[in-house]
Design a protein around this motif. Structure first.
Motif: not given
Length: 122
Positions: A95-103
């Motif tokens: 995460s970049d605190l705005d977007n997050e990848t799937p696990a």
């Protein structure tokens, strides 16, 4: 995410060769790996200031930690543990605190000596 190879009982660096993320909008300090599940047959260790600590599920580390060689995996030498099949892993999101990848999973291959094989010389 290239994974890692270790020998039983070995402690190895997880470098940016094995685990790397880039984001043109964020620095390595702003890219967070959030641990969902930690290794079952070893532990993740991180160096903060001058002390080593073990990471657990729910904690995080940054790409900067990886690039600065502060993230290590230590395998538990007891390879006869229940469920051990010669590999280990940990799961995380990035995460970049705005977007997050799937696990995602980071796989760790543990070289084991099978019955009847000679032990490797290293």
């Amino acid at each position: 995410n290239a994974g890692l190879e270790v020998h039983p009982g070995e402690r190895r660096l997880i470098s940016s060769v094995a685990l790397e993320a880039e984001d043109p909008d964020n620095s390595p300090q702003q890219l967070f790996y959030s641990l969902i599940a930690v290794p079952r047959f070893g532990k993740l260790q991180i160096k903060k200031e001058s002390a080593w600590s073990e990471l657990s599920a729910g904690q995080n580390f940054t790409q900067d930690d990886v690039e600065m060689n502060r993230l290590w995996y230590a395998h538990n030498a007891a390879t006869n543990a229940a469920g051990f099949k010669g590999h280990d892993s940990f799961r995380f999101t990035l995460s970049d605190l705005d977007n997050e990848t799937p696990a995602q999973s980071f796989f760790i291959n543990v070289h084991t000596v099978q019955k009847g094989q000679l032990s490797p010389q290293w």
